[in-house]
Design a protein around this motif. Structure first.
Motif, PDB file in Angstrom:
ATOM      1  N   MET A   8       1.032  -1.210   0.028  1.00 16.46           N
ATOM      2  CA  MET A   8      -0.145   0.100   0.108  1.00 16.46           C
ATOM      3  C   MET A   8       0.965   1.065  -0.007  1.00 16.46           C
ATOM      4  N   ASN A  10       0.239   4.817   0.380  1.00 22.14           N
ATOM      5  CA  ASN A  10      -0.798   6.233   0.663  1.00 22.14           C
ATOM      6  C   ASN A  10      -0.245   6.841   1.925  1.00 22.14           C
ATOM      7  N   VAL A  13      -2.822   8.241   6.415  1.00 21.60           N
ATOM      8  CA  VAL A  13      -2.974   7.459   7.528  1.00 21.60           C
ATOM      9  C   VAL A  13      -4.404   7.643   8.281  1.00 21.60           C
ATOM     10  N   GLN A  16      -7.490   6.140   5.258  1.00 25.66           N
ATOM     11  CA  GLN A  16      -7.190   5.101   4.667  1.00 25.66           C
ATOM     12  C   GLN A  16      -6.305   4.386   5.684  1.00 25.66           C
ATOM     13  N   LYS A  17      -6.921   3.302   6.326  1.00 26.56           N
ATOM     14  CA  LYS A  17      -6.189   2.331   7.382  1.00 26.56           C
ATOM     15  C   LYS A  17      -5.547   1.358   6.598  1.00 26.56           C
ATOM     16  N   THR A  18      -4.401   0.849   7.214  1.00 31.34           N
ATOM     17  CA  THR A  18      -3.551  -0.115   6.383  1.00 31.34           C
ATOM     18  C   THR A  18      -4.364  -1.537   6.658  1.00 31.34           C
ATOM     19  N   PHE A  22      -0.743  -6.060   4.597  1.00 36.37           N
ATOM     20  CA  PHE A  22      -0.111  -5.043   3.628  1.00 36.37           C
ATOM     21  C   PHE A  22       0.928  -4.445   4.284  1.00 36.37           C
ATOM     22  N   ARG A  24       2.992  -1.045   4.322  1.00 32.16           N
ATOM     23  CA  ARG A  24       2.524   0.397   3.788  1.00 32.16           C
ATOM     24  C   ARG A  24       3.854   1.139   3.705  1.00 32.16           C
ATOM     25  N   LYS A  26       4.202   5.421   3.077  1.00 25.49           N
ATOM     26  CA  LYS A  26       3.714   6.684   3.192  1.00 25.49           C
ATOM     27  C   LYS A  26       4.199   7.556   1.963  1.00 25.49           C
ATOM     28  N   SER A  48      -1.709  -1.361  -3.647  1.00 28.05           N
ATOM     29  CA  SER A  48      -2.974  -0.239  -3.598  1.00 28.05           C
ATOM     30  C   SER A  48      -2.300   1.053  -3.609  1.00 28.05           C
TER      31      SER A  48
END
Length: 126
Positions: A8, A10, A13, A16-18, A22, A24, A26, A48
């Motif tokens: 992910m 994204n 935070v 849109q939670k992880t 996944f 993540r 940032k 994602s």
């Protein structure tokens, strides 16, 4: 690295939670550095990807171009954008890479979300 990872990318935070299972990132820079310097043979199951990752930072389209350059082919793209135009832009980058032989069998899912965006009633007298 033989196991395909769910990634992910994204920076949002708060909204849109992880998802479970996944990894993540940032920022696009963090992800690209991870690939270039730590895991050049990375295999991705689901990517994602949010388009707008902040000013002066690689956006979703640039990350898609980077993946094509380093020949990493996610099984699935989950495109997250604030607007339909951002979503279409990322799809365009994927389609351009597909013409060149990348992401051939990738599935694309999309989600548009708006955070803290007021709803404006254009027809208040109806």
């Amino acid at each position: 690295m033989s196991k395909k990872l769910n990634i992910m990318i994204n920076d949002d935070v708060e909204y849109q939670k992880t998802p479970e299972n996944f990894m993540r990132f940032k920022s696009g820079h963090d992800f690209m550095d991870y690939v270039k310097f730590e895991h050049p043979e990375l295999q991705i199951n689901i990517l994602s990807l949010k388009n707008n990752l902040g000013y002066w930072r690689p956006d979703g389209g640039e990350i898609i171009k980077f993946l094509a350059e380093v020949d990493i082919n996610p099984t699935s793209f989950d495109l997250v954008a604030d607007t339909v135009n951002e979503q279409l832009r990322m799809r365009h980058f994927i389609e351009q890479a597909q013409v060149k032989g990348h992401f051939a069998d990738a599935q694309i899912t999309t989600m548009t979300y708006a955070k803290k965006t007021p709803v404006i009633n254009l027809y208040p007298f109806q």
